[in-house]
Design a protein around this motif. Structure first.
Motif, short mmCIF file in Angstrom:
data_model
loop_
_atom_site.label_atom_id
_atom_site.label_comp_id
_atom_site.label_asym_id
_atom_site.label_seq_id
_atom_site.Cartn_x
_atom_site.Cartn_y
_atom_site.Cartn_z
N ALA A 175 0.80 -1.23 0.00
CA ALA A 175 0.00 0.00 0.00
C ALA A 175 0.83 1.27 0.00
O ALA A 175 0.31 2.34 0.33
CB ALA A 175 -0.98 0.01 1.18
N ASN A 176 2.14 1.16 -0.35
CA ASN A 176 3.01 2.34 -0.36
C ASN A 176 2.98 3.06 0.98
O ASN A 176 3.09 4.29 1.05
CB ASN A 176 2.59 3.31 -1.48
CG ASN A 176 2.37 2.61 -2.81
OD1 ASN A 176 1.24 2.50 -3.26
ND2 ASN A 176 3.44 2.12 -3.40
N ASP A 193 -3.60 -11.69 -14.19
CA ASP A 193 -3.08 -10.60 -13.36
C ASP A 193 -3.47 -10.84 -11.90
O ASP A 193 -4.59 -11.26 -11.60
CB ASP A 193 -3.63 -9.26 -13.81
CG ASP A 193 -3.05 -8.80 -15.14
OD1 ASP A 193 -2.03 -9.37 -15.57
OD2 ASP A 193 -3.63 -7.89 -15.76
N LEU A 194 -2.53 -10.53 -11.00
CA LEU A 194 -2.77 -10.74 -9.57
C LEU A 194 -2.85 -9.39 -8.86
O LEU A 194 -2.06 -8.48 -9.12
CB LEU A 194 -1.63 -11.56 -8.96
CG LEU A 194 -1.82 -11.95 -7.49
CD1 LEU A 194 -2.96 -12.94 -7.33
CD2 LEU A 194 -0.53 -12.55 -6.92
N TYR A 195 -3.81 -9.30 -7.92
CA TYR A 195 -4.03 -8.06 -7.19
C TYR A 195 -3.99 -8.31 -5.69
O TYR A 195 -4.48 -9.34 -5.20
CB TYR A 195 -5.38 -7.44 -7.57
CG TYR A 195 -5.44 -6.98 -9.00
CD1 TYR A 195 -5.15 -5.66 -9.35
CD2 TYR A 195 -5.77 -7.88 -10.02
CE1 TYR A 195 -5.18 -5.24 -10.67
CE2 TYR A 195 -5.81 -7.47 -11.34
CZ TYR A 195 -5.52 -6.15 -11.67
OH TYR A 195 -5.55 -5.74 -12.98
N HIS A 196 -3.43 -7.35 -4.98
CA HIS A 196 -3.35 -7.37 -3.52
C HIS A 196 -4.40 -6.39 -3.00
O HIS A 196 -4.28 -5.17 -3.20
CB HIS A 196 -1.93 -6.94 -3.10
CG HIS A 196 -1.71 -6.90 -1.63
ND1 HIS A 196 -0.82 -6.01 -1.04
CD2 HIS A 196 -2.21 -7.62 -0.61
CE1 HIS A 196 -0.80 -6.19 0.26
NE2 HIS A 196 -1.64 -7.17 0.56
N LEU A 197 -5.45 -6.91 -2.38
CA LEU A 197 -6.53 -6.08 -1.84
C LEU A 197 -6.46 -6.14 -0.33
O LEU A 197 -6.50 -7.23 0.27
CB LEU A 197 -7.89 -6.58 -2.33
CG LEU A 197 -8.10 -6.52 -3.85
CD1 LEU A 197 -7.81 -7.88 -4.47
CD2 LEU A 197 -9.51 -6.08 -4.20
N THR A 198 -6.37 -4.96 0.32
CA THR A 198 -5.99 -4.99 1.73
C THR A 198 -6.38 -3.69 2.44
O THR A 198 -6.69 -2.68 1.80
CB THR A 198 -4.47 -5.21 1.83
OG1 THR A 198 -4.08 -5.30 3.20
CG2 THR A 198 -3.69 -4.09 1.14
N GLY A 209 -3.76 -2.98 -5.10
CA GLY A 209 -2.54 -2.82 -5.87
C GLY A 209 -2.27 -4.02 -6.75
O GLY A 209 -2.49 -5.16 -6.33
N LYS A 210 -1.80 -3.77 -7.96
CA LYS A 210 -1.48 -4.85 -8.88
C LYS A 210 -0.07 -5.38 -8.59
O LYS A 210 0.84 -4.61 -8.31
CB LYS A 210 -1.56 -4.36 -10.32
CG LYS A 210 -1.38 -5.46 -11.37
CD LYS A 210 -1.50 -4.88 -12.78
CE LYS A 210 -1.29 -5.96 -13.82
NZ LYS A 210 -1.36 -5.41 -15.21
N LEU A 221 1.90 1.85 -7.63
CA LEU A 221 1.10 2.49 -6.60
C LEU A 221 -0.22 1.76 -6.37
O LEU A 221 -0.80 1.20 -7.29
CB LEU A 221 0.82 3.94 -6.99
CG LEU A 221 2.03 4.87 -7.09
CD1 LEU A 221 1.59 6.25 -7.55
CD2 LEU A 221 2.77 4.96 -5.76
N TYR A 222 -0.68 1.80 -5.12
CA TYR A 222 -1.99 1.28 -4.76
C TYR A 222 -3.03 2.40 -4.89
O TYR A 222 -2.70 3.58 -4.79
CB TYR A 222 -2.00 0.78 -3.32
CG TYR A 222 -1.28 -0.53 -3.08
CD1 TYR A 222 -1.97 -1.66 -2.65
CD2 TYR A 222 0.09 -0.66 -3.27
CE1 TYR A 222 -1.33 -2.86 -2.40
CE2 TYR A 222 0.75 -1.84 -3.04
CZ TYR A 222 0.04 -2.95 -2.60
OH TYR A 222 0.69 -4.14 -2.37
#
Length: 355
Positions: A175-176, A193-198, A209-210, A221-222
């Motif tokens: 998340a920067n 494509d993989l995404y980080h959802l948090t 964020g990808k 960047l998120y």
């Protein structure tokens, strides 16, 4: 007379053996029926009769087999006493009969300088297969030893096999943010494509964020998820007919709260809030939708080979004795493209064939 007595004894033996065989077959059938049932809110056993120890995790499907990954909790330790022991794996062909595959990543009880020292916290593991690199990538929320909970990393490990062992690679701050991220989901979209959802620390905004093509680090960047309420944790996502569905919770520490449900045409939003999709009461603790049966969302798995068949996972957390944490797996119903989850004491996968 002797022949009659002999024949009589033989008949008795035959009848006794027939009765024993009948009882044995009945017991086996009853056992098979019991194994096929998913029973939430009770302790689950693996194929050897040992308690399944895989908390806060996920299930993936690979080459005809489901793999269940979760936190190993050390018996006799509380969360304050660092009950995490590493990541455990189980395998099944039918989502009900689970075979122990052992530990795929252990915490290190010798090297106190390791990121994976025994007194770190290693939460909510998620595994994703990268079809480009042919690697299985494991992610987990990582609090370093003696550093408290102000800063949370994402730990990354990889393996050539779904059943491990996994080799720890590195950690990153998502998340920067210099404080990193909390509860998360790793969502692999249709194109790979993989995404980080948090949830971002410390402001509790929900961000997306990808990840890079190799899945090992964030790409850039998120962005804040447009429409997702602050303090939204424990995300569990799936995609059906082009619509993203996200099951999640509020933020109340270990204490349970009401589930939250959002949908969107795009991962970045805008997301639409639909309230709490849960119904019914957990008879073991008498908790209902306002406390999500005493649990918190962890994952949603698609049942392969069945149309519109998805199972929502929740964990009942017991921080004072986490070895006794419990699992809740419930079928998801769809009403006008919205989900509904109703408590069931016992059910099996035939449920989806009747819908």
């Amino acid at each position: 007379m002797k022949n009659k007595t002999k024949r009589s004894n033989e008949v008795k033996k035959f009848l006794i053996l027939t009765i024993i065989l009948g009882c044995w077959i009945t017991a086996i059938k009853a056992q098979e029926k019991d194994i096929s049932e998913i029973k939430s809110g009770v302790h689950w056993l693996d194929s050897k009769g040992e308690r399944i120890n895989a908390h806060g995790g996920c299930v993936i499907f690979h080459q005809g087999i489901y793999y269940w990954y979760g936190e190993e909790k050390v018996k006799g330790l509380s969360e304050k006493e660092h009950a995490d022991g590493g990541i455990h794996c189980y395998a099944s062909k039918n989502l009900v009969d689970w075979h122990d595959q052992g530990m795929i990543l252990n915490l290190d009880r010798q090297d106190t300088l390791s990121d994976l020292s025994f007194d770190c916290n290693q939460d909510r593991p998620k595994v994703v297969y990268n079809s480009t690199t042919k690697k299985f990538v494991l992610f987990f929320k990582l609090y370093l030893r003696r550093m408290g909970h102000a800063v949370a990393y994402v730990g990354v490990a990889v393996s050539d096999s779904p059943s491990g062992p996994f080799e720890y690679q590195h950690k990153f701050l998502g998340a920067n943010s210099p404080n990193g991220t909390g509860d998360f989901a790793m969502f692999k979209d249709d194109n790979g494509d993989l995404y980080h959802l948090t949830v971002r620390k410390p402001d509790k905004a929900f961000v997306i964020g990808k990840m890079r093509e190799d899945y090992l680090l964030p790409e850039g960047l998120y962005q804040v998820g447009d429409g997702i309420t602050k303090n939204t944790e424990a995300p569990a996502l799936f995609k059906k007919d082009g619509l993203y569905h996200m099951l999640s919770s509020g933020s109340t520490g270990w204490a349970p709260n009401a589930a939250r449900y959002f949908t969107s045409q795009s991962l970045y939003g805008p997301w639409e809030y639909h309230g709490n999709p849960c119904k019914g009461i957990n008879p073991y603790n008498e908790l209902g939708p306002d406390k999500t049966y005493g649990g918190q969302s962890t994952y949603v798995v698609k049942v392969e080979g069945l149309k519109d068949a998805y199972i929502a996972f929740f964990d009942i957390n017991k921080p004072d004795h986490p070895y006794d944490n419990l699992y809740i797996w419930l079928p998801i119903n769809f009403i006008n493209d919205r989900i509904s989850i109703t408590w069931k004491d016992s059910w099996n996968l035939d449920y989806f064939k009747k819908q």
